[in-house]
Motif scaffolding. Structure first.
Motif, PDB file in Angstrom:
ATOM      1  N   ASN A 177       0.826  -1.214   0.000  1.00 14.98           N
ATOM      2  CA  ASN A 177       0.000   0.000   0.000  1.00 14.98           C
ATOM      3  C   ASN A 177       0.859   1.263   0.000  1.00 14.98           C
ATOM      4  N   LEU A 178       1.885   1.253   0.831  1.00 19.50           N
ATOM      5  CA  LEU A 178       2.749   2.432   0.911  1.00 19.50           C
ATOM      6  C   LEU A 178       3.561   2.611  -0.368  1.00 19.50           C
ATOM      7  N   SER A 179       3.970   1.510  -0.977  1.00 14.02           N
ATOM      8  CA  SER A 179       4.700   1.600  -2.248  1.00 14.02           C
ATOM      9  C   SER A 179       3.821   2.204  -3.327  1.00 14.02           C
ATOM     10  N   ALA A 180       2.542   1.820  -3.338  1.00  8.84           N
ATOM     11  CA  ALA A 180       1.609   2.377  -4.317  1.00  8.84           C
ATOM     12  C   ALA A 180       1.435   3.879  -4.108  1.00  8.84           C
ATOM     13  N   LYS A 181       1.363   4.310  -2.860  1.00  8.49           N
ATOM     14  CA  LYS A 181       1.232   5.737  -2.575  1.00  8.49           C
ATOM     15  C   LYS A 181       2.483   6.498  -3.000  1.00  8.49           C
ATOM     16  N   ASP A 194      13.607   9.625  -0.321  1.00  3.23           N
ATOM     17  CA  ASP A 194      13.689   9.260   1.101  1.00  3.23           C
ATOM     18  C   ASP A 194      12.663   8.185   1.443  1.00  3.23           C
ATOM     19  N   ILE A 195      11.494   8.294   0.847  1.00  2.00           N
ATOM     20  CA  ILE A 195      10.442   7.308   1.106  1.00  2.00           C
ATOM     21  C   ILE A 195      10.848   5.943   0.553  1.00  2.00           C
ATOM     22  N   ASN A 200      12.471   0.215   0.936  1.00  2.00           N
ATOM     23  CA  ASN A 200      13.410  -0.851   0.560  1.00  2.00           C
ATOM     24  C   ASN A 200      13.995  -1.532   1.796  1.00  2.00           C
ATOM     25  N   SER A 201      14.306  -0.738   2.817  1.00  2.00           N
ATOM     26  CA  SER A 201      14.832  -1.309   4.063  1.00  2.00           C
ATOM     27  C   SER A 201      13.778  -2.187   4.731  1.00  2.00           C
ATOM     28  N   ALA A 202      12.539  -1.736   4.690  1.00  2.00           N
ATOM     29  CA  ALA A 202      11.454  -2.526   5.278  1.00  2.00           C
ATOM     30  C   ALA A 202      11.293  -3.855   4.551  1.00  2.00           C
TER      31      ALA A 202
END
Length: 417
Positions: A177-181, A194-195, A200-202
């Motif tokens: 979901n966050l990648s899509a945003k 930065d996002i 990627n770390s997650a």
């Protein structure tokens, strides 16, 4: 006299007993408890488990200090069975056995030679837990007049694999979901480097956590997944901040449009006023719009303060309210412009005036040649005397010049019309 002596002896014995019973024990009075068999790193609910713990004094002097008090034992295992054996030092120490289930209380006597040891045997099944990893007490010890945990409890780590699987799935879904945003923000021209780093770390930590989980390394899995959640939290905060920033920029752009519309309305009102028409109602409304403009600008500023303090929800709610007000006011201003503009554009229709028409070129040439003919008739003898050819040519050239000049003058007049 003998009665007084008896009372004194009883008093002394009582004080000695109280003094001995009141002595506080600590972990320094006990040897390191022996736990058998060796415990595993992790257990699953439903597993059978049997554990023995042996409690002994550190020294012979401690043996006479740790006796004479109550010891209580408990367990959190399902279907438990407990057996506590107390053995005293010296002659006739023997062993006293006390059975129980999840709780056993023994009163250790003040024995000559002191306490030799206490053996606690516990068996049962590992219970269900409501956390991914939970610590369960297999043998808990509570000692009368003891400081803190004089004897540390025996604990095990119990794993809830179902919760682990749900946790992994929730992290993966959240990552998607966050990648899509982030992708959506990038498509709007927003810098999301930065996002992406956080995401990627997650993703790396999630993958590591899954591997550890499948290998039964639940502690490492839990640590890795917790780190992944932390990176996702940071990425989400950056996304929320960016989204609110965009929203505030949208509000500012809309406020600029509202300002331009107010300016347009004010100019129309001034023009209408110059035509000696009533503009009072329009001017009152314009002042109301200006007041709204100032209040909305303050609201946007408040949203920016919330944003700078990390209060993204408050900032979003405030700026959305500002945008709603801007849209409403701008719509009202447009309606008023539509009402005023036609009144300003009303002007009297000018009457057409006829352009005076002079004699045409043909008429002028005809009149001119008529004059020439008359002149030739009157000066016939002179022309013959001085050479008629030359004079006639001169006259024809003059006629041509006058005709062309008249034509050009007529053409210019037509163009001016």
């Amino acid at each position: 006299m003998s009665r007084k002596l008896l009372i004194l002896v009883i008093t002394l014995l009582t004080l000695i007993g109280i003094s001995h019973a009141a002595q506080t024990v600590t972990k320094d009075n006990y040897a390191e408890p022996v736990i058998e068999p060796k415990l595993k790193d992790y257990y699953l609910p439903g597993e059978s488990l049997s554990v023995n713990m042996t409690i002994e004094p550190k020294t012979s002097d401690d043996a006479e200090i740790i006796d004479g008090r109550v010891y209580e034992f408990n367990t959190s295992l399902d279907d438990p069975s407990m057996l506590v054996t107390v053995e005293y030092a010296g002659f006739g120490g023997g062993g006293i056995v006390t059975p129980g289930k999840d709780y056993v209380k023994v009163d250790v006597k003040d024995w000559e030679g002191g306490l030799s040891r206490i053996v606690v045997e516990v068996s049962g099944k590992v219970p269900e837990v409501s956390q991914r990893i939970a610590r369960i007490v297999v043998i808990g010890v509570d000692i009368q007049d003891a400081e803190g945990d004089a004897i540390s409890p025996v604990v095990i780590n119990v794993v809830n694999t179902a919760l682990f699987s749900e946790y992994i799935s929730s992290l993966e879904k959240r990552y998607d979901n966050l990648s899509a945003k982030a992708t959506e923000l990038e498509s709007k021209g927003v810098a999301v480097a930065d996002i992406i780093v956080k995401l990627n770390s997650a993703k790396t930590r999630i993958d590591d956590g899954k591997t550890y989980f499948n290998e039964g390394k639940y502690g490492e899995a839990n640590t890795s997944l917790a780190q992944a959640e932390e990176y996702l939290n940071e990425a989400e905060n950056l996304i929320r901040k960016t989204e609110v920033e965009l929203l505030i920029e949208t509000a500012k752009d809309k406020l600029d449009i509202m300002f331009n519309k107010m300016t347009e309305l004010e100019l129309l009102i001034q023009k209408l006023k110059s035509k000696d028409k009533s503009t009072l109602n329009y001017e009152v409304k314009l002042e109301e719009f200006k007041q709204s403009y100032s209040e909305i600008a303050k609201k946007i500023s408040q949203a920016e303060d919330y944003l700078n303090n990390g209060l993204y929800d408050d900032a979003e709610n405030t700026v959305n309210d500002a945008i709603k007000q801007i849209d409403e006011r701008t719509s009202e201003i447009n309606s008023l412009i539509d009402e005023v503009a036609p009144q300003v554009e009303e002007t009297p229709t000018p009457q057409e005036t006829e352009t005076p028409q002079g004699p045409g070129i043909g008429e002028r040439v005809s009149e001119f040649f008529s004059g020439i003919a008359s002149w030739l008739s009157e000066n016939r003898d002179r022309i013959l005397l001085y050479g008629g050819g030359v004079v006639v040519l001169a006259l024809l050239g003059f006629v041509g010049y006058r005709g062309v000049k008249a034509y050009m003058r007529r053409r210019k007049w037509d163009e001016l019309k």
